[in-house]
Design an enzyme around this catalytic site. Structure first.
Site, PDB file in Angstrom:
ATOM      1  CB  CYS A   1     -19.263  30.035  27.125  1.00 18.02           C
ATOM      2  SG  CYS A   1     -20.439  28.909  27.889  1.00 18.02           S
TER       3      CYS A   1
ATOM      4  CG  HIS B   1     -20.432  24.348  22.981  1.00 13.89           C
ATOM      5  ND1 HIS B   1     -20.815  24.254  24.303  1.00 13.89           N
ATOM      6  CD2 HIS B   1     -21.021  23.307  22.346  1.00 13.89           C
ATOM      7  CE1 HIS B   1     -21.591  23.193  24.459  1.00 13.89           C
ATOM      8  NE2 HIS B   1     -21.736  22.603  23.289  1.00 13.89           N
TER       9      HIS B   1
END
Length: 596
Positions: free
Chosen positions: A202, A160
């Site tokens: 991301c 992430h």
């Protein structure tokens, strides 16, 4: 010598030369080489920065990368793996000891070294591993990159991310400025010849945008630009789909499987970084509609694009002469991609669908899904309110996900940015799965608000804003991220008797105890079991029970005191908080004491 004899000699010499060149070919492919003829070593660092079964894909990506590197000729001694290692033998894994990275894929877990797992997978260890600093390592095998000026380094990270940072399963996040500082230090110490970095996360472009210099001989490729999500793949929408027992998880990430599958299909001694970048960019979905896929981006020293991939990840001898112009991996449909921030919801929804009606498992999954959905709504409201109150603006929606001009770093003051992000995480419950996507909005909180001019007053404003929004309940700090705590607290405020508030405030200022009694005081007029604190710019003196220091709000306030004044300072404890906010906390605690 006859003409026939001459012919035999020529044939023999030709065969000898051919055999010699062919026998040396694998060695040449496995050496990075240099202009002065020196040979170097290829190093690789592979990082899966998450844990929990619903994040299956990250460890699958990393394990797959390990298999590609080993088949490419890199040695185990030159590959370092950081992976929590809670997937292969997780109770939810339908195939114990097996991890796959595509629907029909082989077991990529087999043989993967356990250099750093569990709590040892953290930012501190990662940065020390690539820096080669053995003394800075805690836990794990202690293995580090021992590279020199002729060596090439390949770093691959899957996890992430959020604007300006990459997360880790334990400890602090990896902030962009700290990562770049380490890379620049490695360059200064001549710890590598060239370096290639692949990042699956991301907003991964924000780790390099505007801060990775072009003269470091480093080339970075990211799954997304600085302001968009990355996407999971093999989640159930493909043909053929993943095995039914894997419903609810994604087996891989779009960017990651694109470069990994491309590397397995071609001869890396004949494919350049530029060719793979173009293939991966196209396959990941750069032509899809906005919001349906990510845009693979690159940063740094573009001359490295001309290098053959064999210099970094090796090449499988079985793929000799297979070029990118030949067979390619099947295209990825944007309809089969899943926004990685929605994958936890997909996981819970799947558990609901596959669990028997009225079963405890189904009920628990329903509860968690409901809580997660509402928590996300609350995070959305909180960040809007924080921006509105801190910036004194009404229309702030356009600030939530916008970034600065292309080519500029996310922020200028990274220390201020880190302070704001940590406050948002600690006090608002922002997590890597969702809330951290708003960290980019913190850039607006520092401009014109004090951080740039070292005005500590802004930090006070931000902290007070958070306290007003997310003041946790006295009964349970764990409810800070519950669904209705803000509404509940506001209702408590409305029901509070004004006369009681006045009496309590008088008690606070006079030093009277919550039960109306008085105790023996020390020479400074402070009862035993109490301490005096000074609040706000006017240094208003309050006398509070020492037991309050164990409560959540006071722990946060003491952290703020330590940050602003240090642990050792002369005079009484000065709490950098508005008097009204401090009184609000005390009134609620003393009201609870009276009820008891």
């Amino acid at each position: 010598m006859s003409s026939l004899g001459h012919l035999h000699v020529l044939v023999f010499l030709y065969a000898l030369l051919f055999y010699s060149a062919d026998s040396r070919k694998p060695q040449l492919l496995h050496d990075t080489g240099s202009e002065d003829g020196a040979k170097g070593t290829r190093w690789a660092v592979l990082v899966a920065g998450s844990n929990n079964y619903y994040n299956y894909r990250h460890q699958a990506d990393i394990c797959h990368a390990y298999q590609v590197l080993r088949k490419g000729g890199l040695k185990d001694e030159n590959i370092i793996v950081l992976m929590y290692d809670d997937i292969a033998f997780n109770p939810e894994n339908p195939r114990p000891g097996v991890i796959i990275n595509r629907p029909d894929g082989a077991n990529v877990y087999e043989g993967v070294p356990k250099d750093y797992n569990g709590e040892a997978v953290n930012a501190k260890n990662f940065l020390n591993v690539i820096l080669g600093n053995e003394s800075g390592i805690t836990g794990g095998s202690g293995k580090v990159v021992k590279s020199g000026p002729n060596d090439n380094i390949f770093i691959y990270y899957a996890d992430h991310g959020a604007p300006g940072l990459l997360t880790m399963p334990s400890g602090e996040d990896i902030h962009a400025n700290k990562f770049i500082e380490v890379l620049e230090k490695m360059h200064k110490l001549k710890r590598y010849k060239k370096m290639v970095i692949y990042v699956e996360a991301c907003e991964s472009g924000s780790m390099f945008e505007g801060i990775l210099k072009t003269n470091l001989n480093i080339f970075a490729v990211t799954a997304a630009n600085a302001s968009e999500n990355s996407y999971g793949i093999y989640c159930g929408g493909e043909n053929p789909p993943p095995p039914p027992e894997y419903q609810g998880v994604c087996l891989g990430d779009s960017f990651s499987v694109s470069w990994l599958e491309d590397s397995e299909l071609h001869d890396m001694s004949k494919e350049t970084l530029k060719q793979q970048y173009q293939v991966v960019k196209r396959r990941t979905g750069s032509d899809a509609e906005p919001g349906m896929s990510s845009h693979v981006s690159c940063f740094g020293s573009e001359e490295i694009l001309k290098d053959y991939l064999v210099s970094y990840i090796g090449t499988n001898p079985e793929n000799e002469n297979l070029t990118s112009a030949g067979f390619t991996a099947s295209p990825i449909s944007s309809s089969s991609l899943v926004n990685t921030r929605y994958i936890p919801l997909l996981y819970l929804q799947s558990k609901i669908q596959t669990s028997p009606l009225e079963s405890p498992e189904r009920q628990e999954a329903q509860k968690k899904l409901f809580e997660e959905m509402n928590h996300r709504k609350q995070i959305d409201k909180n960040i809007v309110e924080i921006l509105r109150l801190s910036l004194k603006q009404t229309n702030v929606l356009n600030l939530l996900t916008s970034t600065r001009t292309t080519g500029q770093p996310l922020v200028d003051d990274w220390d201020c940015f880190k302070t704001l992000v940590n406050s948002f995480k600690n006090h608002c419950g922002a997590t890597m799965d969702y809330g951290l996507k708003y960290t980019g909005a913190c850039q607006y909180l520092q401009y014109g608000s004090g951080c740039e001019s070292n005005d500590n007053n802004f930090k006070k404003i931000f902290t007070n804003t958070i306290f007003r929004l997310v003041l946790p309940s006295f009964e349970s700090y764990s409810k800070m991220i519950s669904l209705d705590f803000i509404v509940r607290l506001k209702n408590q405020e409305k029901r509070r008797n004004r006369r009681s508030e006045t009496n309590i405030k008088a008690s606070l200022l006079s030093g009277e105890l919550s039960d109306g009694r008085r105790r023996a005081r020390d020479q400074n007029g402070v009862p035993r079991g109490h301490l005096a604190v000074y609040v706000g710019d006017e240094m208003q003196r309050f006398v509070i029970p020492t037991k309050y220091l164990q409560y959540p709000e006071f722990k946060v306030l003491m952290d703020e005191v330590a940050d602003e004044f240090g642990y050792e300072h002369e005079g009484g404890i000065h709490i950098p908080c508005e008097e009204s906010v401090f009184e609000e906390i005390l009134i609620r605690y003393m009201s609870c004491d009276k009820k008891k």
